[in-house]
Enzyme design. Structure first.
Site, PDB file in Angstrom:
ATOM      1  N   ASP A 191      -4.161 -12.747   3.439  1.00 53.63           N
ATOM      2  CA  ASP A 191      -5.426 -12.320   4.028  1.00 53.63           C
ATOM      3  C   ASP A 191      -6.639 -12.672   3.171  1.00 53.63           C
ATOM      4  O   ASP A 191      -7.770 -12.334   3.525  1.00 53.63           O
ATOM      5  CB  ASP A 191      -5.415 -10.823   4.384  1.00 53.63           C
ATOM      6  CG  ASP A 191      -4.763  -9.957   3.333  1.00 53.63           C
ATOM      7  OD1 ASP A 191      -4.503 -10.461   2.225  1.00 53.63           O
ATOM      8  OD2 ASP A 191      -4.530  -8.766   3.606  1.00 53.63           O
ATOM      9  N   HIS A 212      -6.130  -7.190  -0.491  1.00 53.63           N
ATOM     10  CA  HIS A 212      -6.294  -5.763  -0.787  1.00 53.63           C
ATOM     11  C   HIS A 212      -5.537  -5.389  -2.060  1.00 53.63           C
ATOM     12  O   HIS A 212      -4.556  -6.040  -2.417  1.00 53.63           O
ATOM     13  CB  HIS A 212      -5.755  -4.917   0.379  1.00 53.63           C
ATOM     14  CG  HIS A 212      -6.397  -5.212   1.698  1.00 53.63           C
ATOM     15  ND1 HIS A 212      -5.854  -6.093   2.612  1.00 53.63           N
ATOM     16  CD2 HIS A 212      -7.545  -4.751   2.243  1.00 53.63           C
ATOM     17  CE1 HIS A 212      -6.644  -6.153   3.682  1.00 53.63           C
ATOM     18  NE2 HIS A 212      -7.673  -5.352   3.486  1.00 53.63           N
ATOM     19  N   ASP A 247      -2.499 -10.588  -2.228  1.00 51.22           N
ATOM     20  CA  ASP A 247      -3.060 -10.046  -0.992  1.00 51.22           C
ATOM     21  C   ASP A 247      -4.516  -9.665  -1.279  1.00 51.22           C
ATOM     22  O   ASP A 247      -4.843  -9.265  -2.392  1.00 51.22           O
ATOM     23  CB  ASP A 247      -2.257  -8.801  -0.567  1.00 51.22           C
ATOM     24  CG  ASP A 247      -2.699  -8.238   0.783  1.00 51.22           C
ATOM     25  OD1 ASP A 247      -1.991  -8.475   1.774  1.00 51.22           O
ATOM     26  OD2 ASP A 247      -3.750  -7.556   0.836  1.00 51.22           O
ATOM     27  N   HIS A 277       0.822  -1.221   0.000  1.00 53.81           N
ATOM     28  CA  HIS A 277       0.000   0.000   0.000  1.00 53.81           C
ATOM     29  C   HIS A 277       0.856   1.272   0.000  1.00 53.81           C
ATOM     30  O   HIS A 277       0.348   2.351  -0.292  1.00 53.81           O
ATOM     31  CB  HIS A 277      -0.905   0.048   1.238  1.00 53.81           C
ATOM     32  CG  HIS A 277      -1.976  -0.994   1.247  1.00 53.81           C
ATOM     33  ND1 HIS A 277      -2.853  -1.148   0.199  1.00 53.81           N
ATOM     34  CD2 HIS A 277      -2.315  -1.943   2.166  1.00 53.81           C
ATOM     35  CE1 HIS A 277      -3.696  -2.152   0.478  1.00 53.81           C
ATOM     36  NE2 HIS A 277      -3.381  -2.648   1.666  1.00 53.81           N
TER      37      HIS A 277
HETATM   38  C1  X5A Z   1      -1.127  -5.061   3.999  1.00 52.32           C
HETATM   39  C2  X5A Z   1      -2.573  -5.095   4.346  1.00 52.32           C
HETATM   40  C3  X5A Z   1      -4.505  -3.872   5.075  1.00 52.32           C
HETATM   41  C4  X5A Z   1      -4.881  -2.534   5.556  1.00 52.32           C
HETATM   42  C5  X5A Z   1      -6.316  -2.505   6.033  1.00 52.32           C
HETATM   43  C6  X5A Z   1      -6.655  -1.206   6.696  1.00 52.32           C
HETATM   44  N1  X5A Z   1      -3.118  -3.943   4.709  1.00 52.32           N
HETATM   45  N2  X5A Z   1      -8.009  -1.183   7.143  1.00 52.32           N
HETATM   46  O1  X5A Z   1      -3.206  -6.134   4.314  1.00 52.32           O
HETATM   47 ZN    ZN Z   2      -4.035  -7.051   2.698  1.00 55.22          ZN
END
Ligand code: X5A
Ligand code: ZN
Length: 578
Positions: free
Chosen positions: A281, A190, A188, A149
């Site tokens: 995740d 996200h 991931d 991110h």
């Molecule tokens: C690296 C990762 C997730 C951030 C979530 C914030 N970040 N709500 O999995």
């Molecule tokens: Zn993530």
């Protein structure tokens, strides 16, 4: 002979040289007062312990972390950001650290953060360099903080430096390594927004990310992860996003995306090396992800990538917040890298209908750049899809008492999944089991109502039978005529949308859904009735199924298609927000 072979193999190093990097110093990045946080030091400890007790690390070359040099980090991040992360852990920042972190999006900082961030980035460089040189065949860097991110001038989403992007630039800039084309696979859950931006105009790097998107409502909650984001200028076509419309995606969904997008494109791109932003995740059991990839699934995804770049693959840990899930997933991946087990197993489920739709729009969007994506996906494949709507409704009827949503899923979804649902998602008459009524009557659910059904006398007609003013027809009532066990009023921070123009009982109006995209300014009052699952079944039947007319599906699929599905996380949020 066979037995001796096996025995010697299990204690000695693999024929494949696989690197593994772990360093306890990366555990010193944690929340200031060690308050609970999903991104905590136990994540990498759990993975490391699992790999040790499974005898995996013993078969690998174990490496320790090195801090990245500023010049490498500066290939991705701006000077002010690098200066900030370098200095943030120093004493001068003691009084300001928390304030700075609170201004950032999903970031905490402490005295150990600077060192951990430098080590995480340096570690991915270290393993990538060794794989590129051929000293190792492949490697896994168990690092934190995660990186994908982190943008040019911004730490966010638990990420300080973009470890994978930094290592990628390192490989490309060290010309003598001979690495000119890199495929980054970001699995991931996200979107890898930071990585995408780093290589937006760069055709040497093919960035592929599959993630929950939900029309921009899933973190990082913007349009960066949409399928229309394909790169720009010389980089056009070298950025591929696969945005899930809903959670609950699992092995079948990911494998379909691999088979119909990633693998064909990887073949055509022909990378010199593959870096995986390996967050776990999306694993089953993850508290943030809401997806259900199994260790077997991860093994398959990785196995399919090993046919490229002569197997030169580096995995770098990103997210993943269930300690058991991430450990088992990492173990499955290591077994693939070591190539000591043939990946066996099977995925029973089919991809969601939404998955096929996403695959089709991604292929459409990118076919001008990748000829392998030009053909239509065979309709025979697309017709094989997992049924979903019944589960969807139940997830939206939030149980205000269920502390553990997992428990709710166990208690409600499992029995429901045994209901037989046909292609159009109509509940079929259950002939096989005679005991289904008594089975369902043992389970309580909260039935959330809106509009006329919020008023108890009216709702009771579904249970007791009869006809009230405004009803279009006589209600037969439920088989079980006991009144609701409890009634509860609740506010949800979401807008409603209507899944149908009209229903049989009330005429215009109809089935309301909580809209996952709406934000906190939207508020809706609902009245929840605690009834049995058997009664719920009968309520749905009265409202939706006519013995004369079975042509209308229980839930309007077109609406779900257009507006997206209800996301469990949204319900969870509304839950804790009250
Ligand atoms: C690296 C990762 C997730 C951030 C979530 C914030 N970040 N709500 O999995
Ligand atoms: Zn993530």
């Amino acid at each position: 002979m066979e037995a001796v072979e096996t025995a010697s193999r299990s204690t000695s190093r693999s024929l494949r040289r696989v690197g593994i990097l772990y360093d306890e110093r990366m555990c010193r990045h944690h929340t200031p007062d060690d308050e609970p946080h999903p991104e905590n030091p136990n994540r990498i400890r759990a993975i490391w312990n699992k790999l040790q007790s499974a005898g995996i690390s013993q078969r690998c070359e174990v490496l320790s972390a090195k801090e990245a040099e500023d010049k490498y980090i500066l290939s991705v991040h701006g000077k002010s950001h690098v200066d900030l992360i370098r200095n943030i852990s120093s004493q001068q920042y003691n009084s300001r650290r928390n304030r700075i972190a609170s201004k950032l999006n999903s970031i905490y900082l402490n005295e150990g953060s600077s060192e951990a961030a430098y080590l995480a980035a340096g570690s991915v460089i270290e393993v990538a360099k060794r794989v590129a040189k051929g000293e190792l065949d492949s490697a896994f860097a168990i690092v934190r903080p995660p990186g994908h991110h982190a943008e040019h001038d911004e730490a966010m989403g638990f990420c300080l430096f973009n470890n994978v992007a930094i290592a990628t630039n390192f490989l490309l800039n060290e010309k003598e390594l001979g690495i000119n084309k890199i495929l980054i696979v970001d699995w991931d859950v996200h979107h890898g927004n930071g990585t995408q931006k780093t290589f937006w105009k760069d055709p040497r790097v093919l960035f592929f990310s599959v993630h929950r998107h939900e029309f921009g409502s899933f973190y990082p909650s913007n349009d960066d992860g949409d399928y229309t984001m394909i790169g720009e200028g010389p980089g056009a076509g070298y950025n591929i996003n696969v945005p899930w419309e809903n959670g609950r995606c699992g092995d079948a969904d990911y494998l379909a995306v691999w088979d119909h997008i990633l693998i064909p494109v990887a073949k055509q791109f022909n990378p010199d090396m593959i870096l995986i932003s390996a967050g776990f995740d999306a694993a089953v059991g993850d508290p943030l992800g809401g997806c259900c990839v199994t260790p077997y699934g991860y093994a398959m995804l990785l196995r399919k990538l090993m046919d490229f770049a002569r197997g030169k693959i580096v995995l770098a840990l990103e997210g993943g917040y269930n300690l058991a899930s991430i450990s088992n997933s990492a173990l499955a991946c290591m077994e693939v890298l070591l190539d000591e087990k043939i990946v066996t197993g099977s995925t029973e489920a089919y991809p969601f209908e939404s998955t096929w739709r996403v695959i089709q729009v991604v292929r459409q969007e990118l076919k001008a750049f990748w000829s392998v994506l030009a053909d239509e996906v065979p309709t025979k494949l697309i017709s094989q899809k997992a049924p979903i709507p019944v589960k969807k409704i139940l997830i939206s009827s939030c149980d205000s008492e269920a502390e553990d949503v997992e428990e709710l899923l166990q208690e409600v979804i499992r029995p429901l999944s045994t209901l037989r649902v046909d292609e159009d998602c109509r509940v079929l008459a259950e002939s096989a089991s005679v005991s289904w009524r008594s089975d369902l009557s043992n389970i309580d659910i909260w039935y959330a109502t809106f509009g006329s059904n919020m008023w108890k006398p009216r709702f009771l007609f579904y249970i007791e039978g009869g006809q009230v003013d405004g009803m279009q027809k006589l209600c037969s009532g439920s088989m079980d005529k006991r009144p609701p066990k409890e009634i509860l009023w609740k506010i949800f921070p979401h807008r409603l949308f209507f899944g149908r123009e009209s229903t049989r009982t009330w005429g215009l109006g109809g089935v309301a859904f909580l809209h996952p995209e709406s934000k906190n300014e939207d508020i809706v009052h609902m009245c929840l009735y605690r009834i049995t699952l058997e009664q719920f079944n009968d309520v749905l039947h009265q409202e939706n199924i006519s013995s004369y007319d079975m042509s209308s599906p229980l839930f309007d699929l077109d609406c779900v298609k257009e507006k997206g599905s209800i996301n469990l996380e949204a319900v969870k949020l509304s839950h804790s927000g009250l």
